[in-house]
Scaffold this active site. Structure first.
Site, PDB file in Angstrom:
ATOM      1  N   ASP A 171       0.836  -1.195   0.000  1.00 30.69           N
ATOM      2  CA  ASP A 171       0.000   0.000   0.000  1.00 30.69           C
ATOM      3  C   ASP A 171       0.875   1.250   0.000  1.00 30.69           C
ATOM      4  OD1 ASP A 171       0.882   0.402   2.597  1.00 30.69           O
ATOM      5  OD2 ASP A 171      -1.036  -0.023   3.545  1.00 30.69           O
ATOM      6  N   ILE A 172       0.240   2.392  -0.191  1.00 28.74           N
ATOM      7  CA  ILE A 172       0.947   3.665  -0.283  1.00 28.74           C
ATOM      8  C   ILE A 172       1.175   4.211   1.117  1.00 28.74           C
ATOM      9  CG2 ILE A 172       0.864   6.018  -1.205  1.00 28.74           C
ATOM     10  CD1 ILE A 172      -0.969   4.983  -3.408  1.00 28.74           C
ATOM     11  N   GLU A 214      -6.055   2.090  -0.949  1.00 32.52           N
ATOM     12  CA  GLU A 214      -4.720   2.284  -1.522  1.00 32.52           C
ATOM     13  C   GLU A 214      -3.895   1.005  -1.467  1.00 32.52           C
ATOM     14  OE1 GLU A 214      -4.236   3.637   2.833  1.00 32.52           O
ATOM     15  OE2 GLU A 214      -5.799   3.531   1.310  1.00 32.52           O
TER      16      GLU A 214
END
Length: 298
Positions: A171-172, A214
């Site tokens: 994920d970011i 995300e």
């Protein structure tokens, strides 16, 4: 009477022209790629799971060389190639060459195709339906539903063949800051652009999907631990080096990645456990300071 005959000849000619304008195709109506159109552009099309055939179907119920379709002067015939699970035409088993008609359903293993003549508009329509079913609306990569179906099938295959199966979950980092600072439109831009960027790193038969929010995920069939680790690091480096420009703003983001791998022999009871292991490694990557890859120990 002559006029009526002339009308019939003209109608036949128009139908023949219409047929020539359309291309012979198989449309997947049951399987991983529902709505996908495969044009029968060669005189001989072999269907199977091997990379050496013309129409590759990755479903584990399909033999490496499963069935064959042959074009004989515009007529198309299907036959079985000694497959494990058989080839069926409209639910009837076929072995030797059998003529196909418009709308016929050809089944190989658990996958079913419809035989049809399609023009460009038909193909576009079926592609749209397929994308609606299996693609994420924002990023245009595969969605969570498609990933979960794919990992279940690949898990069963790996358990039988011990070919290796890897999951990369990432994920970011601090994505909430992007939304809070620049707005959700900027966040959507980052998600979409990043997905396009990363998709280029995938092999043709890997599954790359948006897992939620995300979070993104890779499914690597036939991959060992080293190959999965290498792909994860390439993805991390690619994102780190990308400058996202949106509405006059320059944004830089990083990602954290967790990698799990299974050889088909260790006691895993369900594919969810493989994803859970990757999630645990993602958590370790966050603890290690983010912008890094953590791999399940061998």
């Amino acid at each position: 009477m002559a006029d009526n005959t002339e009308y019939k000849v003209k109608a036949e000619d128009e139908r023949e022209e219409d047929r020539e304008a359309k291309r012979p195709c198989l449309i997947m109506i049951k399987g991983d790629f529902i709505g996908q159109v495969y044009e029968l552009s060669q005189d001989v099309i072999m269907i199977g799971r091997s990379d050496e055939v013309q129409l590759v179907v990755s479903d584990v119920s399909v033999s490496r060389r499963h069935a064959m379709i042959v074009n004989r002067q515009g007529d198309f015939y299907v036959s079985d190639l000694g497959s494990t699970n058989g080839t069926f035409l409209n639910r009837q088993s076929v072995t030797t060459a059998t003529l196909l008609s418009e709308g016929d359903k050809v089944s190989v293993g658990h996958v079913t195709f419809k035989f049809s003549f399609q023009d460009e508009d038909d193909t576009t329509y079926h592609l749209m339906l397929r994308n609606m079913a299996v693609k994420d609306s924002l990023t245009r990569i595969f969605n969570r539903r498609y990933f979960l179906e794919a990992v279940e099938k690949e898990f069963d295959y790996t358990r039988r063949n011990h070919s290796g199966l890897a999951v990369i979950l990432f994920d970011i980092d601090h994505f909430k800051r992007v939304n809070d600072s620049y707005g959700h439109a900027a966040g959507d831009y980052v998600l979409k652009t990043m997905a396009e960027l990363i998709e280029r790193e995938a092999r043709g038969y890997d599954v790359f999907a948006r897992y939620g929010g995300e979070e993104f995920i890779f499914l690597m069939r036939g991959a060992n631990r080293e190959a999965a680790s290498a792909l994860a690091e390439r993805v991390r480096s690619t994102v780190e080096g990308k400058v996202f420009e949106y509405d006059g703003h320059t944004l830089s983001v990083t990602i954290s990645l967790g990698v799990s791998w299974w050889n088909g022999e260790d006691p895993l009871s369900a594919p969810e456990e493989l994803v859970k292991r990757a999630d645990q490694q993602l958590y370790e990557a966050k603890r290690a300071g983010r912008n890094c890859v953590q791999v399940l120990p061998a």
